[in-house]
Design an enzyme around this catalytic site. Sequence first.
Site, short mmCIF file in Angstrom:
data_model
loop_
_atom_site.label_atom_id
_atom_site.label_comp_id
_atom_site.label_asym_id
_atom_site.label_seq_id
_atom_site.Cartn_x
_atom_site.Cartn_y
_atom_site.Cartn_z
N THR A 105 0.86 -1.19 0.00
CA THR A 105 0.00 0.00 0.00
C THR A 105 0.89 1.23 0.00
O THR A 105 2.11 1.12 -0.03
CB THR A 105 -0.91 0.02 1.25
OG1 THR A 105 -0.12 0.37 2.40
CG2 THR A 105 -1.58 -1.34 1.47
N CYS A 106 0.28 2.41 0.08
CA CYS A 106 1.08 3.63 0.08
C CYS A 106 1.92 3.76 1.35
O CYS A 106 2.92 4.47 1.36
CB CYS A 106 0.19 4.87 -0.09
SG CYS A 106 -1.04 5.08 1.21
N ASN A 107 1.51 3.08 2.42
CA ASN A 107 2.22 3.21 3.69
C ASN A 107 3.03 2.00 4.08
O ASN A 107 3.75 2.04 5.08
CB ASN A 107 1.24 3.54 4.82
CG ASN A 107 0.76 4.97 4.76
OD1 ASN A 107 1.49 5.85 4.33
ND2 ASN A 107 -0.47 5.21 5.17
N ARG A 108 2.93 0.90 3.36
CA ARG A 108 3.67 -0.30 3.76
C ARG A 108 3.83 -1.28 2.60
O ARG A 108 2.99 -1.36 1.70
CB ARG A 108 2.96 -1.00 4.92
CG ARG A 108 1.64 -1.67 4.56
CD ARG A 108 0.94 -2.27 5.77
NE ARG A 108 0.53 -1.22 6.70
CZ ARG A 108 1.04 -1.05 7.92
NH1 ARG A 108 1.97 -1.88 8.36
NH2 ARG A 108 0.62 -0.08 8.70
N SER A 152 -1.95 1.95 11.35
CA SER A 152 -2.11 2.87 10.22
C SER A 152 -1.74 4.29 10.60
O SER A 152 -1.79 4.68 11.77
CB SER A 152 -3.55 2.84 9.72
OG SER A 152 -3.91 1.57 9.25
#
Length: 432
Positions: free
Chosen positions: A55-58, A114
């Site tokens: 994802t954009c964060n991980r 998150s």
Amino acid sequence: MQLLTIGINHHTAPVALRERVAFPLEQIKPALVTFKNVFLGPQAPNTPEAAILSTCNRTELYCATDDRAAREGAVRWLSEYHRIPVDELAPHVYALPQSEAVRHAFRVASGLDSMVLGETQILGQMKDAVRTATEAGALGTYLNQLFQRTFAVAKEVRGTTEIGTQSVSMAAAAVRLAQRIFEKVSDQRVLLIGAGEMIELCATHFAAQGPRELVVANRTAERGQRLAERFNGRAMPLADLPTRMHEFDIIVSCTASTLPIIGLGAVERAVKARRHRPIFMVDLAVPRDIEPEVGKLKDVFLYTVDDLGAIVREGNASRQAAVAQAEAIIETRVQNFMQWLDTRSVVPVIRHMHTQADALRRAEVEKAQKLLARGDDPAAVLEALSQALTNKLIHGPTSALNRVNGADRDSLIDLMRGFYQHAPRSNDQSGH
């Protein structure tokens, strides 16, 4: 089989590195095949399992493997796949074995890990990751059970705590930042690039401010048109972006492009055409849609997902009681899952015991049948059969008792008493 999670996220790595480690959706299936077969050992006693969450964060690799060197192999594979030197990547990577991997999966799906505390988008992304791994033939008993438990825990956490209430989303944070730049968002022209879930959320929040104009630009014109119509906006071709960028005061971009779609030169021309009126830009994509150098321009205010994270965290502190509740639920469920995992470890042993016992039984039955066929006394044959089975079945435990000494022998004796409930204790002189 051992569970292992390898990854980087917004806690451990900046967006500049995260975008280099991200997997485009179309690359995940072939990546899973190489990761599973090459680095998790295709010759292992059990078939290795793997799933990729990006994802954009991980970016995270979930594994179930017998390979004790899987941790080093996974980091090396991630480095080679994305052509990033191991020395550059490794300091940002976390490796979580067994219960830590389980706890992490539960926390991620519940929104506790998150940037936006309690957000629900990650749960859908995890389900997509599981679906992709299943289609790639990379999921098996262990990871399938882990993810099914993960989804159940996430549902329990969200249903029994207030972890997701009043959360500040990335879209809401973008509006708050825009309000710091412009006195009234209602006086500004807003351009949204993309048509995915994140842009849809941004459209909801910006439309609520009643902007002067709201325009959606998307590679697929029909999808962009549908989204624009929902918010009384207009759609425009993505190809028109370089020549029309100067028309907009606020630009929010979040596409799945693997390369930037807004370059420094295009923004420089837009700023010049605007006579240096400020442009507020938000890049929510990973990999980034807007070249980082754009942020150095004098009249451009460029923010990335990491920048918005600071605003999001301001709203997280007020929900710490819900976090404590959620963590307690997760801890209980982790213990439950580890108990299941422990029972799985004895399955091969039990299966082997059954196989051995059945082989002994069949051998003795075959011998007895031959004796009966030649006319031997049935009672004598049955007696011999039972004696032979008894001797062979207790041979293993008896040999084990004779091989050990001291405390090990005492422990084994206690264990045997558990197997044979009516075995007399050594100090029992009754003879019963």
